[in-house]
Design a protein around this motif. Structure first.
Motif, mmCIF file in Angstrom:
data_model
loop_
_atom_site.group_PDB
_atom_site.id
_atom_site.type_symbol
_atom_site.label_atom_id
_atom_site.label_comp_id
_atom_site.label_asym_id
_atom_site.label_seq_id
_atom_site.Cartn_x
_atom_site.Cartn_y
_atom_site.Cartn_z
ATOM 1 N N HIS A 43 -6.446 2.067 10.109
ATOM 2 C CA HIS A 43 -5.529 1.072 9.547
ATOM 3 C C HIS A 43 -4.087 1.258 10.014
ATOM 4 O O HIS A 43 -3.173 0.668 9.437
ATOM 5 N N LEU A 44 -3.855 2.037 11.039
ATOM 6 C CA LEU A 44 -2.493 2.343 11.457
ATOM 7 C C LEU A 44 -1.747 1.151 12.047
ATOM 8 O O LEU A 44 -0.522 1.172 12.105
ATOM 9 N N GLU A 45 -2.466 0.127 12.462
ATOM 10 C CA GLU A 45 -1.797 -1.069 12.990
ATOM 11 C C GLU A 45 -1.374 -2.030 11.880
ATOM 12 O O GLU A 45 -0.631 -2.970 12.127
ATOM 13 N N VAL A 46 -1.807 -1.802 10.657
ATOM 14 C CA VAL A 46 -1.378 -2.605 9.514
ATOM 15 C C VAL A 46 0.074 -2.217 9.223
ATOM 16 O O VAL A 46 0.372 -1.029 9.117
ATOM 17 N N PRO A 47 0.981 -3.186 9.094
ATOM 18 C CA PRO A 47 2.391 -2.830 8.890
ATOM 19 C C PRO A 47 2.656 -1.957 7.664
ATOM 20 O O PRO A 47 3.492 -1.059 7.721
ATOM 21 N N ASP A 48 1.954 -2.192 6.558
ATOM 22 C CA ASP A 48 2.173 -1.448 5.312
ATOM 23 C C ASP A 48 0.803 -1.147 4.683
ATOM 24 O O ASP A 48 0.384 -1.782 3.732
ATOM 25 N N PRO A 49 0.104 -0.130 5.228
ATOM 26 C CA PRO A 49 -1.279 0.119 4.795
ATOM 27 C C PRO A 49 -1.385 0.766 3.411
ATOM 28 O O PRO A 49 -0.430 1.329 2.877
ATOM 29 N N ILE A 50 -2.592 0.704 2.889
ATOM 30 C CA ILE A 50 -2.937 1.341 1.615
ATOM 31 C C ILE A 50 -2.883 2.860 1.784
ATOM 32 O O ILE A 50 -3.289 3.405 2.809
ATOM 33 N N VAL A 51 -2.405 3.541 0.758
ATOM 34 C CA VAL A 51 -2.304 5.003 0.748
ATOM 35 C C VAL A 51 -3.533 5.581 0.056
ATOM 36 O O VAL A 51 -4.010 5.042 -0.941
ATOM 37 N N TYR A 52 -4.018 6.694 0.608
ATOM 38 C CA TYR A 52 -5.147 7.431 0.042
ATOM 39 C C TYR A 52 -4.699 8.859 -0.246
ATOM 40 O O TYR A 52 -3.828 9.398 0.430
ATOM 41 N N ARG A 53 -5.330 9.468 -1.256
ATOM 42 C CA ARG A 53 -5.015 10.849 -1.636
ATOM 43 C C ARG A 53 -6.274 11.688 -1.534
ATOM 44 O O ARG A 53 -7.347 11.294 -1.986
ATOM 45 N N ARG A 54 -6.105 12.874 -0.946
ATOM 46 C CA ARG A 54 -7.220 13.816 -0.847
ATOM 47 C C ARG A 54 -6.993 14.968 -1.820
ATOM 48 O O ARG A 54 -5.924 15.569 -1.860
ATOM 49 N N ASN A 55 -8.013 15.248 -2.598
ATOM 50 C CA ASN A 55 -8.034 16.447 -3.424
ATOM 51 C C ASN A 55 -8.449 17.569 -2.481
ATOM 52 O O ASN A 55 -9.583 17.601 -2.007
ATOM 53 N N ASN A 56 -7.522 18.473 -2.171
ATOM 54 C CA ASN A 56 -7.805 19.506 -1.170
ATOM 55 C C ASN A 56 -8.918 20.450 -1.591
ATOM 56 O O ASN A 56 -9.652 20.956 -0.742
ATOM 57 N N TRP A 88 -11.459 11.896 -0.891
ATOM 58 C CA TRP A 88 -10.370 10.940 -0.749
ATOM 59 C C TRP A 88 -10.537 9.820 -1.760
ATOM 60 O O TRP A 88 -11.651 9.378 -2.017
ATOM 61 N N SER A 89 -9.418 9.340 -2.318
ATOM 62 C CA SER A 89 -9.450 8.182 -3.212
ATOM 63 C C SER A 89 -8.221 7.321 -2.941
ATOM 64 O O SER A 89 -7.159 7.826 -2.571
ATOM 65 N N SER A 90 -8.388 6.031 -3.141
ATOM 66 C CA SER A 90 -7.297 5.085 -2.904
ATOM 67 C C SER A 90 -6.243 5.197 -3.996
ATOM 68 O O SER A 90 -6.569 5.336 -5.169
ATOM 69 N N GLU A 91 -4.994 5.100 -3.607
ATOM 70 C CA GLU A 91 -3.895 5.024 -4.568
ATOM 71 C C GLU A 91 -3.688 3.577 -5.025
ATOM 72 O O GLU A 91 -2.834 3.302 -5.864
ATOM 73 N N GLU A 92 -4.459 2.670 -4.424
ATOM 74 C CA GLU A 92 -4.449 1.246 -4.768
ATOM 75 C C GLU A 92 -3.070 0.617 -4.634
ATOM 76 O O GLU A 92 -2.677 -0.247 -5.414
ATOM 77 N N GLY A 93 -2.332 1.086 -3.638
ATOM 78 C CA GLY A 93 -1.033 0.513 -3.327
ATOM 79 C C GLY A 93 -0.675 0.814 -1.892
ATOM 80 O O GLY A 93 -1.169 1.769 -1.294
ATOM 81 N N THR A 94 0.182 -0.012 -1.339
ATOM 82 C CA THR A 94 0.636 0.204 0.027
ATOM 83 C C THR A 94 1.666 1.330 0.051
ATOM 84 O O THR A 94 2.153 1.764 -0.993
ATOM 85 N N PHE A 95 2.031 1.760 1.249
ATOM 86 C CA PHE A 95 3.013 2.832 1.378
ATOM 87 C C PHE A 95 4.334 2.458 0.709
ATOM 88 O O PHE A 95 4.912 3.275 -0.006
ATOM 89 N N SER A 96 4.810 1.242 0.923
ATOM 90 C CA SER A 96 6.092 0.865 0.320
ATOM 91 C C SER A 96 5.988 0.873 -1.200
ATOM 92 O O SER A 96 6.877 1.394 -1.883
ATOM 93 N N GLU A 97 4.914 0.347 -1.754
ATOM 94 C CA GLU A 97 4.729 0.357 -3.212
ATOM 95 C C GLU A 97 4.621 1.792 -3.727
ATOM 96 O O GLU A 97 5.265 2.160 -4.715
#
Length: 144
Positions: free
Chosen positions: A98-111, A116-125
């Motif tokens: 998804h790197l070509e998407v201008p403002d992609p959805i953010v995901y979080r990994r529990n190390n 991985w799970s979605s943060e359900e928001g774009t990077f700007s949000e």
């Protein structure tokens, strides 16, 4: 592409630090290109503008969570990693596809679990909400 997020990110300096944004708060285009050439990764447009606005400002780059410098960016598990919490329990990233998407959805990994799970928001949000939370917490601590 026109500046879509640059002013939003720059506006965080006066909002939270009660200071004017200045060029020293962000990376120069050349500094960003040099860092990215070292990491050999492509980044979404929004992350580019984030670095140009705030990439040299430790009050944002290291506010409870640590944004990776451009030369530290890497793809792992199919995600471009850009942020880590101070205890290294979690890391945040974008799907590499998804790197070509201008403002992609953010995901979080529990190390610990490697999930991985979605943060359900774009990077700007995500970043605007995260900084609001961080600086509200800091203000509350100062009031105590």
């Amino acid at each position: 592409m026109a500046d879509m997020f640059l002013e939003k990110f720059r506006s965080l300096v006066p909002k939270y630090l009660e200071d004017q944004w200045n060029e020293a708060d962000g990376l120069t285009t050349e500094e960003l290109r040099e860092g990215l050439s070292q990491s050999k990764v492509a980044i979404p447009f929004v992350l580019e503008e984030f670095y140009l606005a705030l990439g040299n400002n430790d009050d944002f780059m290291e506010a409870y969570h640590y944004f990776f410098d451009p030369e530290e960016l890497e793809i792992e598990d199919g995600y471009l990693l850009f942020l880590e919490d101070e205890e290294e329990k979690f890391v945040w990233g974008f799907k590499a596809s998804h790197l070509e998407v201008p403002d992609p959805i953010v995901y979080r990994r529990n190390n610990k679990k490697g999930t991985w799970s979605s943060e359900e928001g774009t990077f700007s949000e995500f970043t605007l909400d995260m900084f609001a939370w961080i600086f509200e917490e800091l203000a509350a601590e100062l009031e105590d």
